[in-house]
Design an enzyme around this catalytic site. Structure first.
Site, PDB file in Angstrom:
ATOM      1  N   ASN A 241       3.137   2.240  13.367  1.00 32.19           N
ATOM      2  CA  ASN A 241       2.193   2.800  12.399  1.00 32.19           C
ATOM      3  C   ASN A 241       2.578   2.293  11.020  1.00 32.19           C
ATOM      4  OD1 ASN A 241       0.126   4.529  11.367  1.00 32.19           O
ATOM      5  ND2 ASN A 241       1.721   5.957  10.686  1.00 32.19           N
TER       6      ASN A 241
ATOM      7  N   HIS B 117       2.556   3.333   6.932  1.00 36.50           N
ATOM      8  CA  HIS B 117       2.473   4.511   6.058  1.00 36.50           C
ATOM      9  C   HIS B 117       2.609   4.052   4.601  1.00 36.50           C
ATOM     10  CE1 HIS B 117       2.823   8.765   5.100  1.00 36.50           C
ATOM     11  NE2 HIS B 117       3.776   8.433   4.256  1.00 36.50           N
TER      12      HIS B 117
ATOM     13  N   SER C 223       5.817   1.535   4.575  1.00 35.62           N
ATOM     14  CA  SER C 223       6.763   1.497   5.694  1.00 35.62           C
ATOM     15  C   SER C 223       5.997   1.270   6.983  1.00 35.62           C
ATOM     16  CB  SER C 223       7.486   2.840   5.837  1.00 35.62           C
ATOM     17  OG  SER C 223       8.053   3.247   4.620  1.00 35.62           O
TER      18      SER C 223
ATOM     19  N   ASP D 136       5.293  10.457  11.336  1.00 38.32           N
ATOM     20  CA  ASP D 136       6.064   9.635  10.379  1.00 38.32           C
ATOM     21  C   ASP D 136       7.586   9.703  10.556  1.00 38.32           C
ATOM     22  OD1 ASP D 136       3.627   8.949   9.182  1.00 38.32           O
ATOM     23  OD2 ASP D 136       3.711  10.674   7.843  1.00 38.32           O
TER      24      ASP D 136
END
Ligand code: GRF
Length: 197
Positions: free
Chosen positions: A107, A109, A141, A150
């Site tokens: 992912n 972020h 990130s 996260d």
């Protein structure tokens, strides 16, 4: 030469700019991979529109469905994707997907995790929090996805300064430009590590 195939999971409202950046990195040869599949939660998700315009294989997956996890796993296998990249997807993934693809779901972020992450920390909220905390730098990130928002291992980060007079919008713009660079770099790094397995 066949490149490893990656899948991208977009959100309901995202612009699809990270997906576009990954697609462009692949088509320009900067990233030795190809987009096997783009998945979105609704047919009218703007990012899916972008995917179709780019000629990518775009699928809709109803995440409210009971078999959402199984059907996402099946779609990833059918498209022979080695990696799943979340780009604007805001929910937690069905556990089945993380169990089937351990260390293979990423992912992006828009902050320097572990700061400014977690539930409710998305979009503008992140940049507002960074400014309110008086940070002198921010960035983005790319991290491994786990069952907690996260919290997975950070694979790659890029940094930028927070400037005097920044608003959430100006900071978001600076960070977004970094995101577009960071995601392709992170995917390259993870694919390389998987190759060494
Ligand atoms: C990005 O800011 C990303 O960091 C976050 O969601 C946003 C998606 O933007 N996870 P886009 O749809 O890729 O333009």
């Amino acid at each position: 030469m066949t490149f490893p195939r990656i899948a991208i999971l977009v959100g309901t409202r995202g612009r699809g700019s990270n997906m576009r950046a990954l697609a462009e990195a692949c088509s320009s040869g900067r990233l030795a991979a190809q987009i096997g599949l783009v998945i979105g939660p609704r047919a009218d998700a703007p990012a899916l529109e972008v995917a179709r315009e780019l000629g990518l294989d775009a699928h809709v997956q109803d995440f409210a469905a009971e078999d959402a996890g199984a059907s996402l796993v099946a779609a990833l296998h059918r498209a022979r994707c080695r990696l799943l990249c979340l780009a604007g997807f805001m929910r937690l993934l069905p556990a089945e997907v993380l169990e089937t693809f351990p260390g293979r779901v990423l992912n992006i972020h828009p902050a320097l995790l572990p700061k400014f992450g977690g539930k409710g920390m998305y979009g503008r909220h992140v940049h507002e929090a960074v400014l309110a905390a008086g940070e002198i730098e921010s960035g983005c990130s790319v991290h491994l996805v786990t069952p907690v928002y996260d919290e997975g291992e950070v694979v790659h980060q890029l940094r930028c300064p927070v400037l005097r007079g920044d608003t959430p919008d100006t900071l978001a713009g600076r960070v977004l430009a970094l995101e577009h660079q960071a995601y392709a770099e992170a995917v390259a790094k993870v694919l390389e590590e998987l190759d060494g397995d």
